[in-house]
Design a protein around this motif. Structure first.
Motif, PDB file in Angstrom:
ATOM      1  N   MET A   1       0.839  -1.211   0.000  1.00 46.65           N
ATOM      2  CA  MET A   1       0.000   0.000   0.000  1.00 46.65           C
ATOM      3  C   MET A   1       0.871   1.256   0.000  1.00 46.65           C
ATOM      4  O   MET A   1       1.985   1.237   0.508  1.00 46.65           O
ATOM      5  N   LEU A   2       0.317   2.323  -0.551  1.00 49.64           N
ATOM      6  CA  LEU A   2       1.019   3.600  -0.631  1.00 49.64           C
ATOM      7  C   LEU A   2       0.561   4.477   0.525  1.00 49.64           C
ATOM      8  O   LEU A   2      -0.640   4.695   0.713  1.00 49.64           O
ATOM      9  N   SER A   3       1.494   4.996   1.314  1.00 51.05           N
ATOM     10  CA  SER A   3       1.124   5.839   2.446  1.00 51.05           C
ATOM     11  C   SER A   3       0.647   7.197   1.942  1.00 51.05           C
ATOM     12  O   SER A   3       1.175   7.737   0.972  1.00 51.05           O
ATOM     13  N   ILE A   4      -0.348   7.748   2.643  1.00 53.84           N
ATOM     14  CA  ILE A   4      -0.900   9.036   2.252  1.00 53.84           C
ATOM     15  C   ILE A   4       0.150  10.150   2.349  1.00 53.84           C
ATOM     16  O   ILE A   4       0.231  11.014   1.473  1.00 53.84           O
ATOM     17  N   PRO A   5       0.998  10.195   3.403  1.00 55.49           N
ATOM     18  CA  PRO A   5       2.043  11.236   3.429  1.00 55.49           C
ATOM     19  C   PRO A   5       2.948  11.207   2.205  1.00 55.49           C
ATOM     20  O   PRO A   5       3.390  12.261   1.734  1.00 55.49           O
ATOM     21  N   ILE A 166     -13.728   7.160 -11.628  1.00 55.19           N
ATOM     22  CA  ILE A 166     -13.332   5.786 -11.291  1.00 55.19           C
ATOM     23  C   ILE A 166     -12.929   5.691  -9.825  1.00 55.19           C
ATOM     24  O   ILE A 166     -13.286   4.739  -9.120  1.00 55.19           O
ATOM     25  N   ARG A 167     -12.210   6.682  -9.332  1.00 58.67           N
ATOM     26  CA  ARG A 167     -11.768   6.664  -7.939  1.00 58.67           C
ATOM     27  C   ARG A 167     -12.951   6.712  -6.982  1.00 58.67           C
ATOM     28  O   ARG A 167     -12.972   6.018  -5.958  1.00 58.67           O
ATOM     29  N   SER A 168     -13.953   7.543  -7.298  1.00 56.64           N
ATOM     30  CA  SER A 168     -15.132   7.636  -6.432  1.00 56.64           C
ATOM     31  C   SER A 168     -15.891   6.325  -6.389  1.00 56.64           C
ATOM     32  O   SER A 168     -16.296   5.847  -5.312  1.00 56.64           O
ATOM     33  N   VAL A 169     -16.096   5.725  -7.567  1.00 57.10           N
ATOM     34  CA  VAL A 169     -16.813   4.447  -7.632  1.00 57.10           C
ATOM     35  C   VAL A 169     -16.043   3.368  -6.877  1.00 57.10           C
ATOM     36  O   VAL A 169     -16.622   2.566  -6.114  1.00 57.10           O
ATOM     37  N   ALA A 170     -14.735   3.329  -7.068  1.00 59.85           N
ATOM     38  CA  ALA A 170     -13.917   2.327  -6.383  1.00 59.85           C
ATOM     39  C   ALA A 170     -13.977   2.506  -4.875  1.00 59.85           C
ATOM     40  O   ALA A 170     -14.030   1.521  -4.121  1.00 59.85           O
ATOM     41  N   ALA A 171     -14.004   3.748  -4.394  1.00 60.75           N
ATOM     42  CA  ALA A 171     -14.077   3.995  -2.952  1.00 60.75           C
ATOM     43  C   ALA A 171     -15.424   3.562  -2.381  1.00 60.75           C
ATOM     44  O   ALA A 171     -15.495   2.939  -1.315  1.00 60.75           O
ATOM     45  N   LEU A 172     -16.503   3.883  -3.100  1.00 60.57           N
ATOM     46  CA  LEU A 172     -17.846   3.523  -2.617  1.00 60.57           C
ATOM     47  C   LEU A 172     -18.070   2.017  -2.617  1.00 60.57           C
ATOM     48  O   LEU A 172     -18.735   1.475  -1.712  1.00 60.57           O
ATOM     49  N   LEU A 173     -17.532   1.322  -3.616  1.00 59.02           N
ATOM     50  CA  LEU A 173     -17.742  -0.120  -3.729  1.00 59.02           C
ATOM     51  C   LEU A 173     -16.686  -0.934  -2.989  1.00 59.02           C
ATOM     52  O   LEU A 173     -16.764  -2.165  -2.963  1.00 59.02           O
ATOM     53  N   GLY A 174     -15.701  -0.269  -2.432  1.00 61.70           N
ATOM     54  CA  GLY A 174     -14.652  -0.971  -1.696  1.00 61.70           C
ATOM     55  C   GLY A 174     -13.718  -1.764  -2.583  1.00 61.70           C
ATOM     56  O   GLY A 174     -13.105  -2.751  -2.124  1.00 61.70           O
ATOM     57  N   ILE A 175     -13.604  -1.364  -3.835  1.00 58.90           N
ATOM     58  CA  ILE A 175     -12.723  -2.080  -4.771  1.00 58.90           C
ATOM     59  C   ILE A 175     -11.265  -1.841  -4.382  1.00 58.90           C
ATOM     60  O   ILE A 175     -10.852  -0.708  -4.173  1.00 58.90           O
ATOM     61  N   GLY A 176     -10.512  -2.900  -4.246  1.00 59.50           N
ATOM     62  CA  GLY A 176      -9.093  -2.780  -3.905  1.00 59.50           C
ATOM     63  C   GLY A 176      -8.792  -3.030  -2.449  1.00 59.50           C
ATOM     64  O   GLY A 176      -7.631  -3.090  -2.060  1.00 59.50           O
ATOM     65  N   GLY A 177      -9.838  -3.117  -1.633  1.00 61.84           N
ATOM     66  CA  GLY A 177      -9.616  -3.411  -0.221  1.00 61.84           C
ATOM     67  C   GLY A 177      -9.983  -2.253   0.682  1.00 61.84           C
ATOM     68  O   GLY A 177     -10.547  -1.235   0.269  1.00 61.84           O
ATOM     69  N   GLU A 178      -9.632  -2.409   1.937  1.00 59.14           N
ATOM     70  CA  GLU A 178     -10.000  -1.453   2.977  1.00 59.14           C
ATOM     71  C   GLU A 178      -9.253  -0.123   2.807  1.00 59.14           C
ATOM     72  O   GLU A 178      -8.095  -0.084   2.391  1.00 59.14           O
ATOM     73  N   GLN A 180      -7.749   3.155   4.717  1.00 60.60           N
ATOM     74  CA  GLN A 180      -7.272   3.578   6.021  1.00 60.60           C
ATOM     75  C   GLN A 180      -6.883   5.047   5.985  1.00 60.60           C
ATOM     76  O   GLN A 180      -6.584   5.602   4.917  1.00 60.60           O
ATOM     77  N   THR A 181      -6.860   5.670   7.146  1.00 64.63           N
ATOM     78  CA  THR A 181      -6.613   7.103   7.228  1.00 64.63           C
ATOM     79  C   THR A 181      -5.246   7.493   6.680  1.00 64.63           C
ATOM     80  O   THR A 181      -5.088   8.508   6.009  1.00 64.63           O
ATOM     81  N   LEU A 182      -4.250   6.667   6.955  1.00 61.73           N
ATOM     82  CA  LEU A 182      -2.888   7.008   6.537  1.00 61.73           C
ATOM     83  C   LEU A 182      -2.349   6.117   5.428  1.00 61.73           C
ATOM     84  O   LEU A 182      -1.176   6.238   5.075  1.00 61.73           O
ATOM     85  N   HIS A 183      -3.191   5.218   4.882  1.00 60.96           N
ATOM     86  CA  HIS A 183      -2.716   4.345   3.810  1.00 60.96           C
ATOM     87  C   HIS A 183      -3.825   4.112   2.789  1.00 60.96           C
ATOM     88  O   HIS A 183      -5.001   3.974   3.145  1.00 60.96           O
ATOM     89  N   PHE A 184      -3.436   4.098   1.515  1.00 60.99           N
ATOM     90  CA  PHE A 184      -4.353   3.757   0.432  1.00 60.99           C
ATOM     91  C   PHE A 184      -4.204   2.286   0.081  1.00 60.99           C
ATOM     92  O   PHE A 184      -3.120   1.706   0.242  1.00 60.99           O
ATOM     93  N   ASN A 185      -5.302   1.693  -0.422  1.00 61.34           N
ATOM     94  CA  ASN A 185      -5.161   0.350  -0.986  1.00 61.34           C
ATOM     95  C   ASN A 185      -4.526   0.448  -2.367  1.00 61.34           C
ATOM     96  O   ASN A 185      -4.252   1.546  -2.867  1.00 61.34           O
ATOM     97  N   VAL A 186      -4.284  -0.687  -2.996  1.00 64.71           N
ATOM     98  CA  VAL A 186      -3.537  -0.701  -4.256  1.00 64.71           C
ATOM     99  C   VAL A 186      -4.250   0.092  -5.344  1.00 64.71           C
ATOM    100  O   VAL A 186      -3.637   0.879  -6.079  1.00 64.71           O
ATOM    101  N   VAL A 187      -5.587  -0.097  -5.465  1.00 66.26           N
ATOM    102  CA  VAL A 187      -6.347   0.595  -6.512  1.00 66.26           C
ATOM    103  C   VAL A 187      -6.296   2.103  -6.303  1.00 66.26           C
ATOM    104  O   VAL A 187      -6.010   2.880  -7.226  1.00 66.26           O
ATOM    105  N   GLN A 188      -6.572   2.544  -5.076  1.00 65.41           N
ATOM    106  CA  GLN A 188      -6.551   3.975  -4.787  1.00 65.41           C
ATOM    107  C   GLN A 188      -5.156   4.568  -4.972  1.00 65.41           C
ATOM    108  O   GLN A 188      -4.998   5.699  -5.442  1.00 65.41           O
ATOM    109  N   ALA A 189      -4.134   3.782  -4.595  1.00 70.12           N
ATOM    110  CA  ALA A 189      -2.762   4.263  -4.753  1.00 70.12           C
ATOM    111  C   ALA A 189      -2.433   4.520  -6.218  1.00 70.12           C
ATOM    112  O   ALA A 189      -1.859   5.560  -6.570  1.00 70.12           O
ATOM    113  N   CYS A 190      -2.814   3.591  -7.087  1.00 71.48           N
ATOM    114  CA  CYS A 190      -2.548   3.748  -8.520  1.00 71.48           C
ATOM    115  C   CYS A 190      -3.298   4.948  -9.087  1.00 71.48           C
ATOM    116  O   CYS A 190      -2.756   5.731  -9.874  1.00 71.48           O
TER     117      CYS A 190
END
Length: 425
Positions: A1-5, A166-178, A180-190
């Motif tokens: 996962m990619l850290s938000i900072p 795409i990012r909004s839909v992926a976040a609402l549907l939980g695509i890519g996993g959980e 977290q406040t300080l970490h993105f899942n793989v889909v959100q990171a990309c």
């Protein structure tokens, strides 16, 4: 996962670099208003990302709320800069509403009902609104396909909107996993890395818009006479070459008028060069008012002008020549009373072909006859049959007397003869 900072640090570096570019542009062009908006946008984005970075060291979500709000404001400032670039209202109301509403919504989904997916959706929508407004305007422009800056900005805007959706839909549907406040899942990171790249490209496209305008302005200045505002010799020659080529392909004739202002040297000598410049400007305005939009008036020398008339004959040229000669009489008072115009009229023929110099020479010969026979008149160049066969003699028609309304109709004399007339008064 990619850290938000890490994501925010990426934004800080990218937008700081772009901000330095806009600072350099503003240093060289302090009156270029859009650059102020775009410079402010990059600075605001870099500041927002830097503030959001504090979330890693401060035990409070406030840096994320404030940083996200500043990023939204940066997007709106980019939109405002583009609107000002095209001389549209800047859109302060849209900026205020989008920034304010997004700040409240992000705060609600941070403090009241903590929901990272909804924060992503709100953030995406807030970013999408100014970009969508930008895209709508760019797509409405007729020159979008011929201007690289407009084309690139529209393309990048469309891509950003697609990634935000795409990012909004992926976040609402939980695509890519959980999430977290300080970490993105793989889909959100990309998707975030892609947004970072596209955001930089969006800013660079504004630079390209500026370069396009600067290039077009330089090209325009190179083709316009600075004193009178009409076309200069370079533009006249370019257009003349185009007309010769078109005429050779279509067989449709066109006409050239060579104009010389009588008495101009005397004005300069008696009243000074400032008065001479006023005469040139006054003549250019008066002549331009008597031309069709597709006719080109050009200043080709000190007191020499030419008019290029597409899809016309010597009869059309004679009518325009008479009108221009009469235009000089509209100007009253010294030193304008001392100025008149002599004009040579020549029509393109198949014999001339694609060689514009021959047509220029023909118009100059007619101009010489007009000046020789009293000035303040026009003469028409007419090739004789022998000219068409072997470039022999020519016929030049002199304008009949122009003394008032109704006078000066074109008369065709016998070959190798002149019709002269007293000057206009």
């Amino acid at each position: 996962m990619l850290s938000i900072p890490t994501v925010w640090l990426l934004f800080v570096v990218n937008f700081s670099a772009l901000g330095l570019v806009w600072a350099y542009v503003l240093r060289g062009h302090p009156n270029f208003l859009p650059a102020r908006y775009w410079g402010a946008a990059t600075g605001c984005a870099a500041l927002g990302a830097a503030v959001a970075l504090l979330r890693g060291v401060v035990d409070s979500p406030m840096p994320l709320v404030l940083g996200s709000t500043l990023m939204v404001l940066a997007n709106c400032l980019g939109m405002m800069g583009l609107f000002r670039f095209f001389r549209l209202p800047s859109g302060w109301l849209v900026t205020a509403v989008v920034t304010g509403v997004s700040a409240v919504a992000i705060a609600i989904f941070t403090y009241v009902a903590e929901n990272m997916a909804m924060r992503i959706v709100v953030y995406s929508i807030a970013h999408a609104i100014p970009i969508a407004l930008t895209l709508r305007y760019l797509l409405s422009r007729s020159d979008r396909r011929t201007q690289p800056g407009i084309w690139l900005t529209a393309l990048v805007s469309a891509l950003i909107l697609a990634v935000l959706a795409i990012r909004s839909v992926a976040a609402l549907l939980g695509i890519g996993g959980e999430l977290q406040t300080l970490h993105f899942n793989v889909v959100q990171a990309c998707l975030v890395v892609l947004l970072s790249f596209l955001s930089m490209l969006w800013g660079i496209s504004f630079l390209l818009l500026s370069f396009d305008r600067h290039r077009n302005e330089m090209a325009s200045l190179a083709l316009v006479d600075e004193l009178t505002g009409v076309a200069n010799r370079r533009q006249a020659l370019q257009r003349l070459n185009e007309l010769c080529t078109e005429a050779q392909l279509s067989g449709m004739p066109f006409t050239v008028l060579a104009i010389d202002l009588d008495g101009f040297k005397g004005v300069n000598d008696r009243y000074g060069h400032g008065a001479g410049d006023d005469c040139l400007r006054a003549f250019a305005r008066a002549a331009q008012e008597r031309l069709r939009p597709d006719y080109l008036l050009a200043r080709v020398g000190g007191d020499e002008f030419s008019i290029l008339m597409p899809r016309s004959t010597t009869r059309d040229g004679a009518l325009i020549a008479r009108s221009v000669v009469e235009a000089c009489q509209v100007q009253r008072g010294q030193p304008f009373d001392a100025i008149s115009a002599s004009i040579g009229v020549a029509q393109w023929t198949c014999d001339i072909g694609s060689d514009p110099e021959r047509l220029i020479d023909a118009a100059d010969q007619a101009l010489y006859v007009a000046k020789k026979n009293g000035k303040n008149r026009y003469a028409i160049y007419e090739p004789t049959p022998s000219t068409l066969a072997a470039a022999a003699t020519t016929t030049l028609l002199q304008s009949p007397e122009i003394t008032g309304p109704g006078d000066g109709d074109l008369c065709l004399p016998d070959a190798s003869s002149f019709r002269t007339a007293p000057s206009v008064r």
